[in-house]
Design a protein around this motif. Structure first.
Motif, PDB file in Angstrom:
ATOM      1  N   ASP B 342       0.823  -1.200   0.000  1.00 32.69           N
ATOM      2  CA  ASP B 342       0.000   0.000   0.000  1.00 32.69           C
ATOM      3  C   ASP B 342       0.865   1.261   0.000  1.00 32.69           C
ATOM      4  O   ASP B 342       0.491   2.271  -0.593  1.00 32.69           O
ATOM      5  CB  ASP B 342      -0.945   0.006   1.201  1.00 32.69           C
ATOM      6  CG  ASP B 342      -2.179   0.839   0.929  1.00 32.69           C
ATOM      7  OD1 ASP B 342      -2.973   0.419   0.067  1.00 32.69           O
ATOM      8  OD2 ASP B 342      -2.321   1.926   1.526  1.00 32.69           O
ATOM      9  N   PHE B 343       2.006   1.188   0.647  1.00 23.51           N
ATOM     10  CA  PHE B 343       2.918   2.333   0.633  1.00 23.51           C
ATOM     11  C   PHE B 343       3.337   2.635  -0.814  1.00 23.51           C
ATOM     12  O   PHE B 343       3.327   3.786  -1.251  1.00 23.51           O
ATOM     13  CB  PHE B 343       4.140   2.034   1.512  1.00 23.51           C
ATOM     14  CG  PHE B 343       5.161   3.134   1.546  1.00 23.51           C
ATOM     15  CD1 PHE B 343       4.834   4.399   2.040  1.00 23.51           C
ATOM     16  CD2 PHE B 343       6.458   2.919   1.073  1.00 23.51           C
ATOM     17  CE1 PHE B 343       5.784   5.420   2.071  1.00 23.51           C
ATOM     18  CE2 PHE B 343       7.407   3.931   1.103  1.00 23.51           C
ATOM     19  CZ  PHE B 343       7.076   5.196   1.601  1.00 23.51           C
ATOM     20  N   ALA B 344       3.668   1.582  -1.552  1.00 22.50           N
ATOM     21  CA  ALA B 344       4.048   1.767  -2.957  1.00 22.50           C
ATOM     22  C   ALA B 344       2.909   2.404  -3.750  1.00 22.50           C
ATOM     23  O   ALA B 344       3.110   3.327  -4.553  1.00 22.50           O
ATOM     24  CB  ALA B 344       4.436   0.426  -3.581  1.00 22.50           C
ATOM     25  N   GLU B 345       1.718   1.925  -3.497  1.00 18.93           N
ATOM     26  CA  GLU B 345       0.516   2.436  -4.153  1.00 18.93           C
ATOM     27  C   GLU B 345       0.309   3.925  -3.828  1.00 18.93           C
ATOM     28  O   GLU B 345       0.011   4.738  -4.707  1.00 18.93           O
ATOM     29  CB  GLU B 345      -0.671   1.580  -3.663  1.00 18.93           C
ATOM     30  CG  GLU B 345      -2.058   2.121  -3.878  1.00 18.93           C
ATOM     31  CD  GLU B 345      -2.578   1.828  -5.267  1.00 18.93           C
ATOM     32  OE1 GLU B 345      -1.949   1.007  -5.949  1.00 18.93           O
ATOM     33  OE2 GLU B 345      -3.593   2.439  -5.638  1.00 18.93           O
ATOM     34  N   CYS B 346       0.520   4.280  -2.562  1.00 21.30           N
ATOM     35  CA  CYS B 346       0.372   5.674  -2.134  1.00 21.30           C
ATOM     36  C   CYS B 346       1.432   6.559  -2.786  1.00 21.30           C
ATOM     37  O   CYS B 346       1.150   7.679  -3.200  1.00 21.30           O
ATOM     38  CB  CYS B 346       0.452   5.786  -0.614  1.00 21.30           C
ATOM     39  SG  CYS B 346      -1.007   5.126   0.217  1.00 21.30           S
ATOM     40  N   VAL B 347       2.662   6.052  -2.858  1.00 22.68           N
ATOM     41  CA  VAL B 347       3.746   6.838  -3.466  1.00 22.68           C
ATOM     42  C   VAL B 347       3.443   7.084  -4.940  1.00 22.68           C
ATOM     43  O   VAL B 347       3.602   8.192  -5.453  1.00 22.68           O
ATOM     44  CB  VAL B 347       5.093   6.105  -3.303  1.00 22.68           C
ATOM     45  CG1 VAL B 347       6.169   6.726  -4.185  1.00 22.68           C
ATOM     46  CG2 VAL B 347       5.520   6.131  -1.836  1.00 22.68           C
ATOM     47  N   ARG B 348       2.964   6.048  -5.625  1.00 22.40           N
ATOM     48  CA  ARG B 348       2.712   6.183  -7.061  1.00 22.40           C
ATOM     49  C   ARG B 348       1.530   7.097  -7.343  1.00 22.40           C
ATOM     50  O   ARG B 348       1.523   7.835  -8.302  1.00 22.40           O
ATOM     51  CB  ARG B 348       2.434   4.815  -7.668  1.00 22.40           C
ATOM     52  CG  ARG B 348       3.661   3.950  -7.753  1.00 22.40           C
ATOM     53  CD  ARG B 348       3.458   2.837  -8.780  1.00 22.40           C
ATOM     54  NE  ARG B 348       4.639   2.011  -8.838  1.00 22.40           N
ATOM     55  CZ  ARG B 348       4.725   0.828  -8.251  1.00 22.40           C
ATOM     56  NH1 ARG B 348       3.708   0.330  -7.589  1.00 22.40           N
ATOM     57  NH2 ARG B 348       5.848   0.134  -8.340  1.00 22.40           N
ATOM     58  N   ASN B 349       0.515   6.995  -6.520  1.00 22.14           N
ATOM     59  CA  ASN B 349      -0.723   7.723  -6.808  1.00 22.14           C
ATOM     60  C   ASN B 349      -0.966   8.885  -5.858  1.00 22.14           C
ATOM     61  O   ASN B 349      -2.067   9.414  -5.802  1.00 22.14           O
ATOM     62  CB  ASN B 349      -1.905   6.756  -6.780  1.00 22.14           C
ATOM     63  CG  ASN B 349      -1.730   5.659  -7.821  1.00 22.14           C
ATOM     64  OD1 ASN B 349      -1.390   5.947  -8.955  1.00 22.14           O
ATOM     65  ND2 ASN B 349      -1.913   4.413  -7.413  1.00 22.14           N
ATOM     66  N   LYS B 350       0.048   9.235  -5.093  1.00 23.78           N
ATOM     67  CA  LYS B 350      -0.036  10.386  -4.181  1.00 23.78           C
ATOM     68  C   LYS B 350      -1.256  10.303  -3.281  1.00 23.78           C
ATOM     69  O   LYS B 350      -2.041  11.240  -3.169  1.00 23.78           O
ATOM     70  CB  LYS B 350      -0.093  11.710  -4.985  1.00 23.78           C
ATOM     71  CG  LYS B 350       1.071  11.943  -5.915  1.00 23.78           C
ATOM     72  CD  LYS B 350       2.239  12.506  -5.137  1.00 23.78           C
ATOM     73  CE  LYS B 350       3.418  12.854  -6.036  1.00 23.78           C
ATOM     74  NZ  LYS B 350       3.880  11.697  -6.841  1.00 23.78           N
ATOM     75  N   LYS B 351      -1.423   9.131  -2.662  1.00 23.62           N
ATOM     76  CA  LYS B 351      -2.555   8.963  -1.758  1.00 23.62           C
ATOM     77  C   LYS B 351      -2.088   9.057  -0.312  1.00 23.62           C
ATOM     78  O   LYS B 351      -0.924   8.803  -0.007  1.00 23.62           O
ATOM     79  CB  LYS B 351      -3.216   7.588  -1.979  1.00 23.62           C
ATOM     80  CG  LYS B 351      -3.951   7.494  -3.304  1.00 23.62           C
ATOM     81  CD  LYS B 351      -4.951   6.341  -3.284  1.00 23.62           C
ATOM     82  CE  LYS B 351      -4.317   5.029  -2.880  1.00 23.62           C
ATOM     83  NZ  LYS B 351      -5.141   3.857  -3.103  1.00 23.62           N
ATOM     84  N   GLU B 352      -2.998   9.398   0.552  1.00 25.04           N
ATOM     85  CA  GLU B 352      -2.652   9.404   1.968  1.00 25.04           C
ATOM     86  C   GLU B 352      -2.797   7.989   2.527  1.00 25.04           C
ATOM     87  O   GLU B 352      -3.832   7.344   2.352  1.00 25.04           O
ATOM     88  CB  GLU B 352      -3.560  10.354   2.736  1.00 25.04           C
ATOM     89  CG  GLU B 352      -3.281  10.272   4.237  1.00 25.04           C
ATOM     90  CD  GLU B 352      -3.753  11.486   4.989  1.00 25.04           C
ATOM     91  OE1 GLU B 352      -4.957  11.719   5.004  1.00 25.04           O
ATOM     92  OE2 GLU B 352      -2.902  12.180   5.580  1.00 25.04           O
TER      93      GLU B 352
END
Lengths: 318, 388
Positions: B342-352
């Motif tokens: 999920d961290f990777a997902e947040c980094v890629r998509n600028k999510k909190e």
């Protein structure tokens, strides 16, 4: 002096309770537990080496004992009367859907179901004297849908043979009653429970009935189910489609002269849906049924066969 | 939740855009037992290239590099690692007292951050870090992996569906029967290796063990404690440590819900366990499973002589029923893998992240309140300025 006697315990993966009214004890728990042991040794798919498991593992046939012979005979009769909706050869499907002796995590796809259906159908069973035969080796049977009711009858028969004529026998929610509560000569009252939301909720009574000399059983998938993608999969498998039953009926309560009949029919009625269930019931005037079902708008309602009303205890008398 | 904030209000000052196909270039600061454990999981994940490691202890650094990409760089000074412009994100898995300065430096260097729990050494640091993360526009995740674990999602779901009835209490324990020490070859390294024993570096069992459970209660109740009482002591492992070897706290949550949070280092029965007490049932959460124990309420008795209904399995009476979670056939992975994915997902998509700087702050402040309650033997209250 008439006393109330009670025996309660665990058997067949659930609880049992026996109450009788007599002037002497007449029956003890050791005797009851040994009856359950002999039933398990014959009919339990959960007990390794049981007669039923030996039949399932066999290529062709086995010699039946009295328990299995009686249950098979009754099952074949109900198979015919329900148009195949109640079918003990459904076991390979039950296993594939994860409701067998060993729970599974997987779900069968429709190709697998089709393949298994080739092994399903009570026309693939034959009885010759005491021998039970299968026409193809992959046929396997599961009498869980009827064995509990049969067990209730066996225990009731034991009580009667001991001279007890006022009793209630209950195994996992399947009940048989005879006579009255002594010394006050009151009828025995049975609660029909409201289907619970979760698998383990304590029962809440929806209706109260009194059936005199007879049996009542209830089938429902609200306690035993699997969830897949937000959908509840019933443990009752339709032997014709091979898929879990998806019907509007949440629970089917059946009153019949004996528990093997009531228990043998309740799953099939649930699988038949309301209309189909009433068709089956029309041909069996000795049976009455009460259904709790979900209406198209999602609300829960109940309905019953015409003769069921005479069992219902009015609210004022409860 | 301030979830919407990241994408719209803040523009990352330094961080470069990372495409969905690109691997995230990652550095780990602190490759001790936890850092190396993370590296082991990261190595198997397609989302990351572990290109740098940093540790002041040579054995740790070597271990980290052995798990990293070929040609990964080793550092003993984390600021040098942060100077590497090619690194997108860092994992910080160092002793607690270093979390704040390292996280601040990493934010200044424009790195996305996966910071191990608990978040900060004290309350002012927690409050300040919230401000700094918010203006940075960078992804900042705290290593509370249970927020990403299907088991806890399912427990939260069945709580919502009222399986447990009215929930009034949580009973959390994180116990072990050991001195909780790592072997030290060179006595000079005692405090660096066994930093968990010393208050100079961390908050002891509450910040290093029970932190997860406090965060879980916050997560499951969507709230944070109002006040806390506690007692603690060093009564068993009198080996020179100055952090507690036993602490028992009771947190008061909104609506009178109470959560006892305990750590005892001299008994390991059901070491990690969270019991949720409802008036219909109890859920007991263990490491990788949860069990439900229904209350036996005989509301049917007395009215009737018997009840007909679908068969109640005997295992549901008095003993636990396992809570099913996840999809059939789905692989059971270490919860941290879900958190890192999920961290990777947040980094890629600028999510909190779900475990973000604000939930991290709430956890850290609760921990410090709990330790303060035991230290002072006085009730500690959540102050309005903590979450202003």
């Amino acid at each position: 002096m008439q006393e109330t006697y009670r025996i309660a315990g665990q058997a067949q993966g659930t609880t049992y309770a026996i109450t009788w009214y007599a002037d002497r004890e007449l029956v003890n728990k050791t005797q009851i537990d040994s009856i359950f042991k002999s039933l398990d040794a014959s009919l339990s798919i959960y007990q390794s080496g049981s007669l039923i498991n030996r039949f399932n593992a066999s290529q062709k046939s086995i010699e039946m004992d009295g328990h299995l012979a009686r249950v098979v005979e009754k099952s074949m009769e109900i198979f015919c009367q329900t148009g195949g909706l109640s079918d003990i050869t459904v076991y390979p499907l039950v296993r594939a859907w994860g409701f067998g002796a060993k729970p599974t995590d997987t779900m069968p796809d429709s190709a697998t179901v089709r393949e298994i259906l080739a092994c399903v159908g009570s026309d693939k069973l034959q009885v010759r004297d005491r021998r039970l035969l299968k026409t193809i080796p992959c046929v396997q049977i599961d009498v869980n849908g009827i064995a509990q009711g049969y067990s209730v009858d066996v225990v009731a028969g034991f009580l009667e043979a001991r001279g007890i004529s006022n009793y209630m026998v209950e195994v996992g929610g399947e009940i048989r009653t005879k006579g009255l509560k002594l010394p006050d000569n009151e009828p025995m009252k049975i609660g029909i429970e409201t289907p619970s939301v979760t698998g383990f909720d304590a029962p809440v009574i929806r209706e109260v009935i009194s059936i005199g000399d007879g049996a009542v059983t209830t089938s429902g998938s609200y306690r035993k189910f699997r969830e897949s993608g937000g959908i509840r999969l019933s443990h009752i498998i339709d032997p014709k489609t091979g898929f879990p039953v998806q019907r509007e009926i949440i629970s089917a309560t059946v009153v019949a002269p004996d528990a093997i009949t009531a228990d043998g029919f309740d799953n099939a009625l649930l699988a038949a849906g309301i209309n189909g269930a009433f068709e089956i019931l029309n041909r069996r005037p000795d049976m009455q049924a009460y259904f709790i079902y979900r209406q198209p708008d999602g609300t829960v309602a109940d309905t019953a066969s015409a003769g069921f009303g005479r069992y219902v205890v009015a609210k004022a008398d409860r | 939740m301030a979830g919407a904030g990241l994408t719209s209000a803040f523009t990352p000052a330094f961080a470069k855009a990372i495409g969905s196909a690109d691997k995230i270039r990652l550095g780990i600061i602190g490759t001790g037992s936890r850092g190396a454990g993370l590296a082991t999981l990261i190595r198997e994940m397609p989302d990351y290239d572990l290109v740098a490691c940093c540790d002041i202890i040579p054995e740790n650094l070597q271990k980290g590099l052995s798990l990293a990409a070929k040609n990964a760089k080793g550092y003993t000074d984390y600021r040098k690692l942060l100077d590497d412009k090619s690194i997108d994100a860092v994992v910080i898995a160092t002793p607690l007292y270093l979390h704040y300065p390292m996280a601040v430096a990493a934010l200044q260097a424009g790195k996305h951050i996966y910071l191990e729990k608990s978040m900060t050494y004290d309350i002012p640091q927690a409050i300040d870090l919230v401000k700094k993360v918010k203006v940075s526009g960078l992804v900042f995740q705290i290593g509370y992996q249970y927020r990403y674990y299907g088991l806890y999602h399912r427990v939260k779901e069945i709580m919502k569906e009222n399986w447990l009835g009215k929930i009034t209490h949580f009973e959390c324990q994180y116990n072990r029967n050991s001195n909780w020490r790592f072997p030290v070859k060179d006595p000079k390294m005692e405090r660096a290796i066994n930093w968990r024993m010393y208050r100079e570096y961390c908050g002891g069992p509450l910040s290093e063990l029970c932190a997860h459970e406090i965060d879980v209660v916050n997560y499951l109740t969507d709230s944070r404690p109002v006040k806390v009482v506690g007692l603690g002591g060093i009564n068993y492992w009198k080996d020179g440590r100055d952090t507690y070897d036993n602490i028992r706290t009771v947190y008061d949550y909104p609506n009178g819900v109470k959560a006892s949070v305990t750590s005892v280092l001299s008994n390991a029965y059901n070491g990690y366990s969270i019991r949720i007490l409802g008036d219909k049932a109890t859920v007991e959460i263990l490491r990788d499973k949860a069990l439900i124990y229904p209350e036996t309420t005989n509301n049917a008795k007395g009215v009737v002589d018997g009840v007909t209904g679908a068969t109640i399995a005997v295992t549901t009476q008095g003993t636990g029923v396992e809570v099913k979670f996840g999809k059939p056939g789905e692989a059971q992975l270490e919860p941290t893998v879900f958190a890192l994915k999920d961290f990777a997902e947040c980094v890629r998509n600028k999510k909190e992240p779900v475990s973000n700087v604000e939930t991290g702050r709430d956890g850290s402040i609760a921990i410090h309140m709990g330790n303060a309650a035991a230290d002072t033997e006085k009730v500690q209250y959540w102050k309005p300025e903590y979450s202003a």
